[in-house]
Design a protein around this motif. Structure first.
Motif, PDB file in Angstrom:
ATOM      1  N   ALA A  19      60.566  99.909  31.957  1.00 54.05           N
ATOM      2  CA  ALA A  19      59.967  98.771  32.645  1.00 54.05           C
ATOM      3  C   ALA A  19      58.509  98.605  32.244  1.00 54.05           C
ATOM      4  CB  ALA A  19      60.081  98.964  34.143  1.00 54.05           C
ATOM      5  N   GLU A  20      57.828  99.748  32.115  1.00 52.89           N
ATOM      6  CA  GLU A  20      56.417  99.694  31.739  1.00 52.89           C
ATOM      7  C   GLU A  20      56.247  99.125  30.339  1.00 52.89           C
ATOM      8  OE1 GLU A  20      54.798 103.583  32.334  1.00 52.89           O
ATOM      9  OE2 GLU A  20      54.762 103.298  34.510  1.00 52.89           O
ATOM     10  N   ALA A  21      57.128  99.562  29.429  1.00 55.16           N
ATOM     11  CA  ALA A  21      57.061  99.098  28.044  1.00 55.16           C
ATOM     12  C   ALA A  21      57.272  97.588  28.000  1.00 55.16           C
ATOM     13  CB  ALA A  21      58.097  99.815  27.208  1.00 55.16           C
ATOM     14  N   ALA A  22      58.264  97.159  28.717  1.00 54.70           N
ATOM     15  CA  ALA A  22      58.578  95.737  28.731  1.00 54.70           C
ATOM     16  C   ALA A  22      57.389  94.944  29.270  1.00 54.70           C
ATOM     17  CB  ALA A  22      59.805  95.492  29.584  1.00 54.70           C
ATOM     18  N   GLU A  23      56.772  95.536  30.271  1.00 53.77           N
ATOM     19  CA  GLU A  23      55.643  94.856  30.895  1.00 53.77           C
ATOM     20  C   GLU A  23      54.475  94.756  29.920  1.00 53.77           C
ATOM     21  OE1 GLU A  23      52.907  95.438  34.820  1.00 53.77           O
ATOM     22  OE2 GLU A  23      54.815  96.537  34.709  1.00 53.77           O
ATOM     23  N   ALA A  24      54.270  95.862  29.189  1.00 55.61           N
ATOM     24  CA  ALA A  24      53.170  95.892  28.229  1.00 55.61           C
ATOM     25  C   ALA A  24      53.390  94.841  27.145  1.00 55.61           C
ATOM     26  CB  ALA A  24      53.067  97.282  27.615  1.00 55.61           C
ATOM     27  N   ALA A  25      54.635  94.776  26.681  1.00 57.02           N
ATOM     28  CA  ALA A  25      54.962  93.823  25.627  1.00 57.02           C
ATOM     29  C   ALA A  25      54.697  92.397  26.107  1.00 57.02           C
ATOM     30  CB  ALA A  25      56.416  93.993  25.227  1.00 57.02           C
TER      31      ALA A  25
ATOM     32  N   ARG B  23      51.321  87.559  26.099  1.00 60.08           N
ATOM     33  CA  ARG B  23      50.572  86.568  26.841  1.00 60.08           C
ATOM     34  C   ARG B  23      49.149  86.451  26.308  1.00 60.08           C
ATOM     35  NH1 ARG B  23      51.827  88.085  31.917  1.00 60.08           N
ATOM     36  NH2 ARG B  23      49.877  89.148  32.347  1.00 60.08           N
ATOM     37  N   VAL B  24      48.583  87.612  25.991  1.00 67.59           N
ATOM     38  CA  VAL B  24      47.217  87.621  25.456  1.00 67.59           C
ATOM     39  C   VAL B  24      47.173  86.817  24.159  1.00 67.59           C
ATOM     40  CG1 VAL B  24      45.450  89.102  24.415  1.00 67.59           C
ATOM     41  CG2 VAL B  24      46.546  89.756  26.573  1.00 67.59           C
ATOM     42  N   ARG B  25      48.210  87.072  23.337  1.00 69.52           N
ATOM     43  CA  ARG B  25      48.234  86.374  22.055  1.00 69.52           C
ATOM     44  C   ARG B  25      48.328  84.861  22.264  1.00 69.52           C
ATOM     45  NH1 ARG B  25      51.664  89.935  19.198  1.00 69.52           N
ATOM     46  NH2 ARG B  25      53.442  88.639  19.790  1.00 69.52           N
ATOM     47  N   LEU B  26      49.186  84.535  23.127  1.00 74.23           N
ATOM     48  CA  LEU B  26      49.354  83.110  23.411  1.00 74.23           C
ATOM     49  C   LEU B  26      48.066  82.503  23.941  1.00 74.23           C
ATOM     50  CD1 LEU B  26      52.919  83.017  24.966  1.00 74.23           C
ATOM     51  CD2 LEU B  26      52.183  82.003  22.804  1.00 74.23           C
ATOM     52  N   ASP B  27      47.406  83.290  24.787  1.00 69.64           N
ATOM     53  CA  ASP B  27      46.129  82.833  25.328  1.00 69.64           C
ATOM     54  C   ASP B  27      45.160  82.540  24.191  1.00 69.64           C
ATOM     55  OD1 ASP B  27      46.860  82.866  27.906  1.00 69.64           O
ATOM     56  OD2 ASP B  27      45.904  84.785  28.421  1.00 69.64           O
ATOM     57  N   ALA B  28      45.132  83.467  23.253  1.00 71.40           N
ATOM     58  CA  ALA B  28      44.211  83.323  22.126  1.00 71.40           C
ATOM     59  C   ALA B  28      44.523  82.060  21.335  1.00 71.40           C
ATOM     60  CB  ALA B  28      44.301  84.551  21.234  1.00 71.40           C
ATOM     61  N   GLU B  29      45.826  81.884  21.102  1.00 75.28           N
ATOM     62  CA  GLU B  29      46.247  80.708  20.330  1.00 75.28           C
ATOM     63  C   GLU B  29      45.866  79.430  21.053  1.00 75.28           C
ATOM     64  OE1 GLU B  29      50.363  80.919  19.266  1.00 75.28           O
ATOM     65  OE2 GLU B  29      50.059  82.791  18.168  1.00 75.28           O
ATOM     66  N   GLU B  30      46.069  79.496  22.322  1.00 81.79           N
ATOM     67  CA  GLU B  30      45.760  78.321  23.118  1.00 81.79           C
ATOM     68  C   GLU B  30      44.267  77.998  23.043  1.00 81.79           C
ATOM     69  OE1 GLU B  30      46.829  78.824  27.220  1.00 81.79           O
ATOM     70  OE2 GLU B  30      45.907  76.909  27.770  1.00 81.79           O
ATOM     71  N   ALA B  31      43.497  79.075  23.166  1.00 80.80           N
ATOM     72  CA  ALA B  31      42.048  78.899  23.121  1.00 80.80           C
ATOM     73  C   ALA B  31      41.625  78.309  21.777  1.00 80.80           C
ATOM     74  CB  ALA B  31      41.374  80.244  23.364  1.00 80.80           C
ATOM     75  N   GLU B  32      42.272  78.847  20.750  1.00 78.32           N
ATOM     76  CA  GLU B  32      41.944  78.388  19.403  1.00 78.32           C
ATOM     77  C   GLU B  32      42.219  76.894  19.263  1.00 78.32           C
ATOM     78  OE1 GLU B  32      43.793  80.893  16.434  1.00 78.32           O
ATOM     79  OE2 GLU B  32      43.527  79.233  14.998  1.00 78.32           O
ATOM     80  N   LEU B  33      43.410  76.551  19.758  1.00 77.37           N
ATOM     81  CA  LEU B  33      43.799  75.150  19.675  1.00 77.37           C
ATOM     82  C   LEU B  33      42.827  74.266  20.437  1.00 77.37           C
ATOM     83  CD1 LEU B  33      47.671  75.283  19.934  1.00 77.37           C
ATOM     84  CD2 LEU B  33      46.312  74.406  18.042  1.00 77.37           C
TER      85      LEU B  33
END
Lengths: 96, 581
Positions: B503-509, B514-524
């Motif tokens: 469960a922890e691994a899944a959560e970390a993933a 989400r962080v990556r998506l956040d970054a992409e969003e910010a970039e856009l």
């Protein structure tokens, strides 16, 4: 010494019940034979004087109580067995 | 109990005895104005029963009584009775009269005699004190003086006739032949049993070193009665008869109210807890936390402010309190404030019957609403199966009738049988809820499992739970089933850990993504912003261009017209377009 002693008896009877009547006559006979002129008999009818029977703890009738001389003795029954009665009264020595 | 019962209820001719249980068996007491024969071996309680009858009559029924003592002196009887708290001294003479009628040892007997003297004396006394009750204790003593059976019979007749004529409620006690079989009694009394209106047999026997007292009504003319043997006990305040069959079984007050078992998750498993007034059986081998579970129940009851009684057969009260404190169940404060009464049954000696009567009395005294008995199987050890069974049955019946929630534990013998159904006392059939505790040995571990075998009127979980004891209390844990086996202990823990890691691994993933998506969003967003800025710049440029073009054209036309003016031209060149420079 008991030869001179005066005997005092009290006989508790239950009215004119057969055994009581027998006891009265047996006692009279015995006294006349073994204690001539030195006995006294009081007859108490428990039907007439129940409180006295209660006070004296008389539960079976007829009951003979030898009040004097000491010691006080009680004999219940019709007094038909003379030998037993004499023994109980301390008189068996008198009739060898 | 029944002392409050008014004399001769609804015109029945019964004389209440004031003996708890006895009046129920006989439907109100002894036959009024008639004679009762009380037969029993030595020490079977004849004198106490008769005396209790007289005391009750004198104290509660305005029926003075006479006690005729043929055997024991009245002084000794009075002294013995003091221990029961009967105030004989103040009753004596006016309401209670003792007649010492013991034959003196030096009594000489010659020829026939009878009991007229005594009866005459008693008649006078009866009249004087208006006695309504009379006891002839140990009549056999005086009858033994009579020469032959015919005479004995005659005197019994005389006595009986006298009693009837005086309309006294009488008890005649007599010894039975032996304590083995109380029905075999001496010849003249055998005949007496036919003569009297009521005959009661007291029996005192010892089975496997345990004393049993039984009472049986042999006959009772003109009345129904309980014909079975009823166990009785000589308690602190006299005789207590236990009703063998619940003849007057009041329909138990059925309650829908739930009471907590003391373990939250167990309550959930049971759909809210035990029913109030239900009987709960907890079975299990030694050390499966039966006591702990019942202790949790007791604690919960006390927390609700209910008076509770805890009867322990195994250990001393203080030991129980200490042991339970180690698993976070604090009973001592409730003992101190009086809500909880702990009784170590090791201090109560005697048979299962005696225990039952004692427990009942104490429970009533304490006014308990919840009762714990730990364990009931102790009875099984000290008694034969049948008695223990019957005692357990009556315990359950009684607690139901009283609306007391009863928790019993029962020890299963690990050696002899391992099956759940082998509950030594078959009370599992009567119990409403049956919780079974077990050890599950798996992978070198022994873990406690709890399952609800049955729970009447309740939806309950069918799964085995793991029972976990810690210093914070008792709780249940979900178990895992793998390959048809329930996982407990370390195996459960491992399984739980594996799941937790996954469960922890899944959560970390998920977090990473989400962080990556956040970054992409910010970039856009940044790109959008720069494009917007560019757009604005272009617009400005465009506007500038338009304006400069216009001004240029204006300049040009102005210049042309000026030129025309200067040249004196008379026409303007219409539609003349000036191309930008």
């Amino acid at each position: 010494m008991s030869r001179q002693a005066q005997f005092k008896f009290r006989l508790y009877v239950a009215g004119d019940a057969l055994n009581s009547v027998q006891a009265v006559s047996n006692l009279g006979e015995l006294c006349r034979q073994h204690l001539p002129n030195r006995y006294e008999i009081e007859i108490v009818d428990v039907f007439r004087e129940p409180k006295r029977a209660l006070a004296d703890a008389i539960f079976m009738t007829p009951t003979l109580v030898k009040l004097a001389p000491e010691p006080i003795r009680r004999i219940v029954g019709t007094l038909s067995q003379t030998q037993t009665v004499l023994q109980a009264l301390g008189l068996e020595a008198a009739t060898p | 109990m029944k002392s409050a019962r008014p004399l001769r209820v609804k015109g029945t001719n019964k004389a209440p005895t004031g003996i708890a249980g006895f009046d129920e068996i006989t439907g109100g007491g002894l036959p009024h104005g008639r004679t009762t024969l009380l037969v029993g071996g030595p020490g079977s309680g004849k004198t106490i029963l008769s005396l209790q009858f007289l005391v009750h009559g004198a104290q509660h029924c305005q029926e003075p009584g006479i006690f005729v003592a043929f055997e024991e002196s009245s002084q000794r009887i009075v002294a013995n009775a003091e221990s029961f708290g009967w105030k004989l001294a103040e009753l004596q003479h006016k309401k209670l009269f003792f007649l010492d009628a013991q034959p003196t040892p030096d009594l000489v007997q010659s020829g026939d005699f009878d009991l007229s003297g005594m009866l005459a004396a008693l008649a006078a006394k009866t009249k004087e004190m208006k006695a309504r009750r009379i006891v002839f204790d140990a009549l056999d003593v005086i009858l033994a003086l009579l020469p032959d059976p015919a005479t004995k019979r005659r005197e019994i007749y005389r006595l009986h006739e006298w009693l009837l004529a005086k309309e006294l409620t009488g008890i005649i006690t007599a010894k039975s032949g032996g304590d083995e079989d109380s029905t075999v009694i001496q010849q003249p009394f055998g005949f007496m049993q036919f003569m009297v209106d009521c005959a009661i047999i007291l029996n005192h026997s010892v089975a496997l070193g345990v004393s049993h007292r039984n009472l049986r009504v042999q006959k009772y003319r003109g009345s129904s009665f309980d014909e079975d043997e009823s166990p009785f006990l000589i308690g602190n305040s006299g005789l207590v008869v236990d009703i063998a069959r619940t003849r007057v079984r009041v329909d138990a007050k059925v309650s829908n109210e739930r009471v907590s078992s003391g373990v939250e998750r167990l309550d959930t498993m049971l759909g809210g807890g035990y029913y109030r007034g239900a009987s709960i059986l907890i079975t299990g081998f030694s050390g499966t936390a039966k006591t702990t579970l019942s202790g949790a129940f007791a604690e919960a009851a006390c927390q609700r402010g209910e008076r509770t009684m805890f009867v322990s057969f195994d250990s001393d009260c203080n030991e129980v309190i200490r042991n339970l404190a180690s698993v976070g169940i604090g009973l001592d404060r409730y003992v101190n404030n009086g809500l909880l009464r702990m009784i170590s049954a090791r201090s109560i000696a005697g048979s299962a019957e005696a225990y039952l009567v004692r427990i009942k009395t104490l429970t009533r005294e304490h006014g308990a609403r919840c009762l714990v008995i730990d364990p009931v199987s102790a009875w099984y050890k000290s008694d034969n199966d049948l008695t223990a069974q019957s005692v357990a049955d009556r315990l359950i019946d009684w607690s139901k009738g009283e609306g007391i929630t009863l928790v019993c534990t029962s020890l299963l013998d690990e050696m002899s049988n391992r099956t759940e159904s082998g509950s030594p006392l078959q009370i599992s059939a009567l119990a409403d809820t049956w919780i079974h505790l077990n050890y599950l040995v798996q992978a070198g571990e022994r873990n406690r499992g709890l399952s609800i075998v049955k729970s009447r009127g309740t939806a309950h979980s069918n799964q085995v739970r793991e029972l976990i004891l810690s210093d914070k209390g008792v709780t249940l844990a979900d178990t895992y089933t793998a390959g048809g086996e329930v996982l407990m202990g370390t195996m459960r823990w491992e399984k739980e850990r594996t799941e937790r890691v996954a469960a922890e691994a899944a959560e970390a993933a998920a977090k990473l993504k989400r962080v990556r998506l956040d970054a992409e969003e910010a970039e856009l967003e940044v790109r959008v912003k720069s494009l917007q800025t560019e757009l604005v710049a272009k617009q400005v440029e465009k506007a500038l261009l338009v304006r400069s073009t216009q001004s240029h054209e204006g300049e040009l036309s102005r210049g042309r017209s000026q030129m025309k003016e200067l040249r004196g031209a008379d026409t303007t060149i219409a539609g003349d377009k000036v191309s930008p420079p």
